[in-house]
Design an enzyme around this catalytic site. Structure first.
Site, PDB file in Angstrom:
ATOM      1  N   ASP A 227     -65.109 -30.184 -42.549  1.00  0.00           N
ATOM      2  CA  ASP A 227     -64.864 -30.504 -43.948  1.00  0.00           C
ATOM      3  C   ASP A 227     -65.430 -29.374 -44.794  1.00  0.00           C
ATOM      4  O   ASP A 227     -66.636 -29.108 -44.771  1.00  0.00           O
ATOM      5  CB  ASP A 227     -65.539 -31.826 -44.323  1.00  0.00           C
ATOM      6  CG  ASP A 227     -65.300 -32.201 -45.778  1.00  0.00           C
ATOM      7  OD1 ASP A 227     -64.177 -32.591 -46.114  1.00  0.00           O
ATOM      8  OD2 ASP A 227     -66.253 -32.068 -46.579  1.00  0.00           O
ATOM      9  N   GLU A 323     -58.581 -29.391 -42.377  1.00  0.00           N
ATOM     10  CA  GLU A 323     -57.767 -29.983 -43.425  1.00  0.00           C
ATOM     11  C   GLU A 323     -56.675 -29.013 -43.861  1.00  0.00           C
ATOM     12  O   GLU A 323     -56.872 -27.802 -43.851  1.00  0.00           O
ATOM     13  CB  GLU A 323     -58.643 -30.335 -44.633  1.00  0.00           C
ATOM     14  CG  GLU A 323     -59.715 -31.351 -44.352  1.00  0.00           C
ATOM     15  CD  GLU A 323     -60.621 -31.557 -45.547  1.00  0.00           C
ATOM     16  OE1 GLU A 323     -60.557 -32.622 -46.176  1.00  0.00           O
ATOM     17  OE2 GLU A 323     -61.401 -30.633 -45.857  1.00  0.00           O
ATOM     18  N   CYS A 376     -63.788 -45.097 -44.655  1.00  0.00           N
ATOM     19  CA  CYS A 376     -65.099 -45.359 -44.070  1.00  0.00           C
ATOM     20  C   CYS A 376     -65.071 -44.958 -42.602  1.00  0.00           C
ATOM     21  O   CYS A 376     -64.204 -45.400 -41.840  1.00  0.00           O
ATOM     22  CB  CYS A 376     -65.460 -46.834 -44.213  1.00  0.00           C
ATOM     23  SG  CYS A 376     -67.030 -47.272 -43.425  1.00  0.00           S
ATOM     24  N   CYS A 379     -65.934 -48.533 -40.328  1.00  0.00           N
ATOM     25  CA  CYS A 379     -65.008 -49.647 -40.104  1.00  0.00           C
ATOM     26  C   CYS A 379     -63.558 -49.302 -40.436  1.00  0.00           C
ATOM     27  O   CYS A 379     -62.663 -50.085 -40.134  1.00  0.00           O
ATOM     28  CB  CYS A 379     -65.444 -50.860 -40.928  1.00  0.00           C
ATOM     29  SG  CYS A 379     -65.392 -50.587 -42.721  1.00  0.00           S
ATOM     30  N   CYS A 395     -69.692 -48.101 -48.348  1.00  0.00           N
ATOM     31  CA  CYS A 395     -68.612 -48.986 -47.930  1.00  0.00           C
ATOM     32  C   CYS A 395     -68.919 -50.406 -48.397  1.00  0.00           C
ATOM     33  O   CYS A 395     -70.025 -50.924 -48.168  1.00  0.00           O
ATOM     34  CB  CYS A 395     -68.447 -48.942 -46.413  1.00  0.00           C
ATOM     35  SG  CYS A 395     -67.101 -49.982 -45.804  1.00  0.00           S
ATOM     36  N   CYS A 398     -68.592 -52.875 -44.635  1.00  0.00           N
ATOM     37  CA  CYS A 398     -69.643 -52.834 -43.608  1.00  0.00           C
ATOM     38  C   CYS A 398     -70.973 -52.334 -44.151  1.00  0.00           C
ATOM     39  O   CYS A 398     -71.941 -52.219 -43.398  1.00  0.00           O
ATOM     40  CB  CYS A 398     -69.203 -51.955 -42.439  1.00  0.00           C
ATOM     41  SG  CYS A 398     -69.010 -50.208 -42.855  1.00  0.00           S
ATOM     42  N   ASP A 405     -69.438 -35.727 -47.613  1.00  0.00           N
ATOM     43  CA  ASP A 405     -68.911 -34.673 -46.739  1.00  0.00           C
ATOM     44  C   ASP A 405     -69.087 -35.026 -45.270  1.00  0.00           C
ATOM     45  O   ASP A 405     -68.209 -34.733 -44.440  1.00  0.00           O
ATOM     46  CB  ASP A 405     -69.597 -33.345 -47.052  1.00  0.00           C
ATOM     47  CG  ASP A 405     -69.307 -32.871 -48.462  1.00  0.00           C
ATOM     48  OD1 ASP A 405     -68.269 -33.263 -49.015  1.00  0.00           O
ATOM     49  OD2 ASP A 405     -70.130 -32.108 -49.014  1.00  0.00           O
TER      50      ASP A 405
END
Length: 485
Positions: A227, A323, A376, A379, A395, A398, A405
């Site tokens: 990332d 990416e 997330c 989950c 999140c 969860c 990042d």
């Protein structure tokens, strides 16, 4: 120019060395590069002259059959026409013999390629931005470059000199042992050489056919997600749950104070003025050279840092997930453009592409619309919105709290197991693009429910260690990765 296809087991690789030419050799280098530019401008004018002639004849009502014939722009046609005109054309008759024929071939080959790209772009056969018709190159702005494909092109046995046609023996600023050892061992064959003036120095790049040696990576069974960012240049999260951070060196930001001072000195000197024909003073030239020296140092530091980062990543992991960033669009943000350009996002992916091929590493490019930051990593819940100023992902399902990042890098790493070419979720570098979106679909991110354990196993392969925790906890992380010391 005929495209070269390497033999099986061989690849075409470039070896670049800095040169230290003396005054007469530098004048010869500039003469060859100027000859290439002049030949390019002649070819552009010779081809487009028939276009304008046909346009003028059409305005006079000349029938279509009687119009001037189109002039071809293939390289053999341009060479034949140039060889016939160089003896009588006043622009070349007095000095064309001073340079190698390769200088003129360079300009003609570039013109033929420019016309081909223009024609393919106009007919919709070329990807990317539409290209206009070739234009003349300015003597003041054109990049100095010349390519040699025939004649004496070699690396001398002393390891500190190279020999080029008509230019003779040139001393290199650095040893040429890497290429010389391969040539002497018979595992490399020099195909061509290109001289270029960049950042105040002369460079020679040898294009060689080299025997490919596959280098085994350190961890072939581990996938890593990368990332990219501004605060941290890259966050690396692998499939074992380990996270490493590469700090952003910010070379340009550190040199801005020095650049402001150097630019202030340049502005106080008498510089060139094209409107009045005023030539720059010696003090202006000296101050401008000092400012350019700072720019060159920043560019060299950035290039060195990116090379060390991409080389280390390609040599360690068996699968790399990156990416598909719209860097050109990101540069339109006036608040972040300078920092994004300083980081070099596009260069990181470009260098990973060929270094991964050299190490037999699998390179996966996530779909441009994949919500890596909004998903997330525990989950699988996807948030509809996550503003850029929110640096921590929390999140609601969860209750996992994690750095933004780090969360994106973990999602990219998990995406490697589900990468299927052509699906639009994740694809290899050379995979076919995904099918067009159905009618009424858009690119908005919508909230999703938590995925079950069975769904998580089917979507992302094996469950990662970090996906088993559903509450906030301090996870041990590796030390920040520093690759340019």
């Amino acid at each position: 120019m005929k495209k070269f296809h390497p033999q099986p087991g061989f690849v075409v690789q470039a070896y670049r060395f800095a040169l230290d030419p003396n005054a007469s050799q530098e004048a010869a280098l500039r003469s060859h590069c100027g000859a290439a530019r002049a030949a390019y401008n002649w070819a552009v004018g010779w081809v487009t002259a028939s276009w304008w002639q046909r346009k003028a004849e059409e305005s006079y009502g000349v029938p279509q059959d009687a119009l001037t014939q189109w002039r071809p722009w293939s390289l053999p046609s341009l060479r034949k026409a140039f060889n016939a005109a160089k003896h009588t054309d006043p622009r070349f008759a007095a000095w064309w013999e001073e340079n190698s024929k390769e200088a003129y071939s360079t300009g003609l080959a570039n013109a033929a390629a420019a016309f081909d790209n223009y024609a393919r772009s106009k007919n919709g056969k070329r990807r990317g931005k539409r290209m206009g018709a070739p234009r003349f190159k300015s003597k003041r702005k054109a990049r100095l470059a010349c390519r040699f494909t025939t004649g004496t092109i070699r690396v001398d046995t002393d390891g500190r000199h190279v020999t080029l046609p008509r230019l003779g023996t040139l001393r290199t600023h650095e040893p040429t042992g890497k290429l010389l050892a391969r040539v002497q061992a018979g595992t490399a064959r020099i195909l061509s050489a290109t001289v270029r003036h960049e950042r105040g120095r002369w460079f020679v790049a040898f294009q060689a056919e080299v025997k490919q040696d596959i280098r085994r990576v350190a961890r072939p069974g581990v996938a890593v997600g990368i990332d990219l960012g501004i605060k941290a240049l890259a966050v690396l999260a692998d499939s074992t749950g380990e996270i490493r951070t590469v700090d952003n060196p910010r070379h340009y930001e550190r040199a801005r104070k020095q650049l402001r001072r150097a630019s202030r000195v340049v502005s106080r000197r008498r510089g060139p003025d094209r409107r009045t024909g005023q030539k720059p003073s010696r003090r202006w030239e000296k101050a401008n050279a000092q400012r350019n020296k700072v720019h060159h140092r920043v560019a060299n530091l950035r290039e060195d840092a990116l090379h060390k980062l991409t080389t280390a990543v390609a040599a360690e992991y068996g699968t790399i997930v990156v990416e598909d960033l719209n860097v050109a669009g990101m540069l339109r943000n006036r608040r972040l453009a300078r920092r994004i350009a300083d980081a070099g996002f596009g260069e990181i992916r470009r260098r990973l592409a060929y270094k991964a091929q050299r190490n037999a590493t699998r390179l996966v490019a996530a779909d441009r619309w994949f919500p890596s930051s909004k998903t997330c990593s525990g989950c699988g819940v996807v948030k509809a919105k996550l503003p850029l100023h929110v640096r921590t992902y929390a999140c609601d399902a969860c209750h996992l709290v994690i750095d933004r990042d780090d969360n994106a890098a973990l999602n990219l790493a998990a995406l490697a197991a589900a990468a299927v070419p052509g699906t639009g979720v994740a694809a290899d570098q050379d995979a076919a693009p995904a099918v067009s979106k159905p009618r009424g679909a858009d690119r908005k991110t919508r909230t999703t429910r938590p995925r079950r354990k069975a769904e998580a196993g089917r979507a992302g392969g094996a469950t990662l260690p970090h996906q088993r925790q559903t509450e906030t906890r301090d996870r041990p992380q590796a030390e920040p990765l520093t690759l340019w010391r």
